[in-house]
Write a protein that holds these residues in place. Structure first.
Motif, PDB file in Angstrom:
ATOM      1  N   PHE A  69       0.832  -1.199   0.000  1.00  0.00           N
ATOM      2  CA  PHE A  69       0.000   0.000   0.000  1.00  0.00           C
ATOM      3  C   PHE A  69       0.870   1.253   0.000  1.00  0.00           C
ATOM      4  CE2 PHE A  69      -2.938  -3.187   1.488  1.00  0.00           C
ATOM      5  CZ  PHE A  69      -4.124  -2.823   0.872  1.00  0.00           C
ATOM      6  N   CYS A 103       0.511   6.853   3.428  1.00  0.00           N
ATOM      7  CA  CYS A 103      -0.488   7.901   3.609  1.00  0.00           C
ATOM      8  C   CYS A 103      -0.173   8.710   4.865  1.00  0.00           C
ATOM      9  CB  CYS A 103      -1.882   7.292   3.741  1.00  0.00           C
ATOM     10  SG  CYS A 103      -2.427   6.379   2.287  1.00  0.00           S
ATOM     11  N   LYS A 162      -8.190   0.064   0.729  1.00  0.00           N
ATOM     12  CA  LYS A 162      -7.731   1.454   0.708  1.00  0.00           C
ATOM     13  C   LYS A 162      -8.767   2.367   1.352  1.00  0.00           C
ATOM     14  CE  LYS A 162      -4.935   0.948  -3.493  1.00  0.00           C
ATOM     15  NZ  LYS A 162      -4.799   1.322  -4.918  1.00  0.00           N
ATOM     16  N   PHE A 212      -8.853   1.725   5.223  1.00  0.00           N
ATOM     17  CA  PHE A 212      -7.710   2.369   5.877  1.00  0.00           C
ATOM     18  C   PHE A 212      -7.932   3.882   5.974  1.00  0.00           C
ATOM     19  CE2 PHE A 212      -4.669  -1.207   4.533  1.00  0.00           C
ATOM     20  CZ  PHE A 212      -4.548  -1.689   5.824  1.00  0.00           C
ATOM     21  N   ASN A 232       1.392  -2.892   6.609  1.00  0.00           N
ATOM     22  CA  ASN A 232       0.520  -2.181   5.673  1.00  0.00           C
ATOM     23  C   ASN A 232      -0.409  -1.208   6.380  1.00  0.00           C
ATOM     24  OD1 ASN A 232       0.986  -3.041   2.829  1.00  0.00           O
ATOM     25  ND2 ASN A 232       0.739  -5.074   3.717  1.00  0.00           N
ATOM     26  N   SER A 241      -0.454   2.837   5.806  1.00  0.00           N
ATOM     27  CA  SER A 241      -1.711   3.489   5.423  1.00  0.00           C
ATOM     28  C   SER A 241      -2.147   4.553   6.412  1.00  0.00           C
ATOM     29  CB  SER A 241      -2.813   2.432   5.274  1.00  0.00           C
ATOM     30  OG  SER A 241      -2.468   1.495   4.261  1.00  0.00           O
TER      31      SER A 241
END
Length: 281
Positions: free
Chosen positions: A124, A127, A181, A184, A208, A212
């Motif tokens: 991922f 973010c 996605k 998260f 992950n 995220s």
């Protein structure tokens, strides 16, 4: 310079995490190294990597061996007690790979063979941390669903989002990359309780989740200890309380975790580990 054709055999498809982490991503990354030709489930092979091998693939492994190819078995899950499939594959294997030190130890206990640990890469995008909230998330294969059932009584009154598959279940978001996605992005805290006997698992869900932007509350899983500065690892009820009472600190811990994970668990770094291992055969 080597010129090796490497075929990864993994027939469960891209919805299976092991397909992506143990076959698809390694194949893509090793292909970037000069001298390797990589394939998934077909191709001209000097080396065949059986990732999460299935019983009916044993004859293929034996034929590959007779044809002069090196056979690698990737035992990332502990299926040795399920039947004799993994033990039979080990008899054919020139080398064995696994995803965690604990599983490496189990393999040695079972068959007295050493193995090489190559961990799972993340998949991922990184973010911005957004852990300062009260939306909780659990995700995982339906086979691990008892993890969240076992702690459900601790989560009463909390907003919990659940993503699982492949079988559809009531009030559960079906697993897909897009749904993950979205989950998260909408969640702040990922819960990672552990079911008994799963201490051999890799930390891919934790990695992950931090990538995220979420903080993780985990039980004391061996693979999670490395990340205890960036997540809660230990007594689960206490972890839930700490995530609530120290909410203003969580984004900083997530950011530090992202810094730690970024290079160490990247597809590039894991691909380099695979390439060095394959080059040695």
């Amino acid at each position: 310079m080597s010129d090796k054709g490497v075929v990864w055999v993994h027939r469960l498809g891209s919805n299976a995490a092991s397909y992506r982490y143990r076959a698809q991503i390694p194949s893509q990354e090793v292909a970037k190294h000069n001298g390797f030709r990589t394939y998934l489930n077909d191709g001209d092979a000097d080396i065949v990597v059986f990732s999460k091998p299935l019983p009916d693939e044993l004859t293929l492994a034996e034929q590959a061996k007779r044809d002069g190819a090196k056979v690698v078995c990737d035992f990332a899950d502990d299926h040795f007690q399920r039947d004799d499939t993994y033990a039979n594959f080990a008899k054919v294997a020139d080398a064995i790979v696994t995803a965690s030190p604990i599983m490496r130890g189990r393999i040695y206990d079972y068959i007295k063979r050493d193995s090489v640990v190559i961990q799972d890469p993340y998949e991922f995008d990184e973010c911005e941390p957004h852990a300062d909230g009260d939306d909780y998330l659990w995700f995982g294969h339906v086979g691990n669903f008892e993890e969240v059932i076992n702690v459900a009584h601790l989560l009463e009154g909390r907003k919990l989002r659940v993503v699982s598959g492949p079988q559809p279940m009531p009030k559960v978001i079906p697993w897909s990359m897009e749904n993950m996605k979205s989950a998260f992005a909408q969640s702040n805290i990922v819960i990672l309780p552990t079911k008994e006997g799963a201490d051999f698992k890799s930390p891919n869900r934790l990695i992950n989740s931090i990538r995220s932007g979420c903080f993780c509350v985990c039980m004391g899983h061996p693979a999670y200890q490395e990340f205890r500065d960036f997540a809660w690892v230990g007594h689960f009820p206490t972890g839930l309380k700490c995530a609530e009472h120290f909410r203003s600190d969580l984004n900083d811990r997530v950011k530090a975790g992202q810094d730690y994970i970024r290079d160490k668990f990247s597809p590039t770094a894991i691909g380099e580990q695979w390439a060095r291992f394959l080059e040695s055969l």
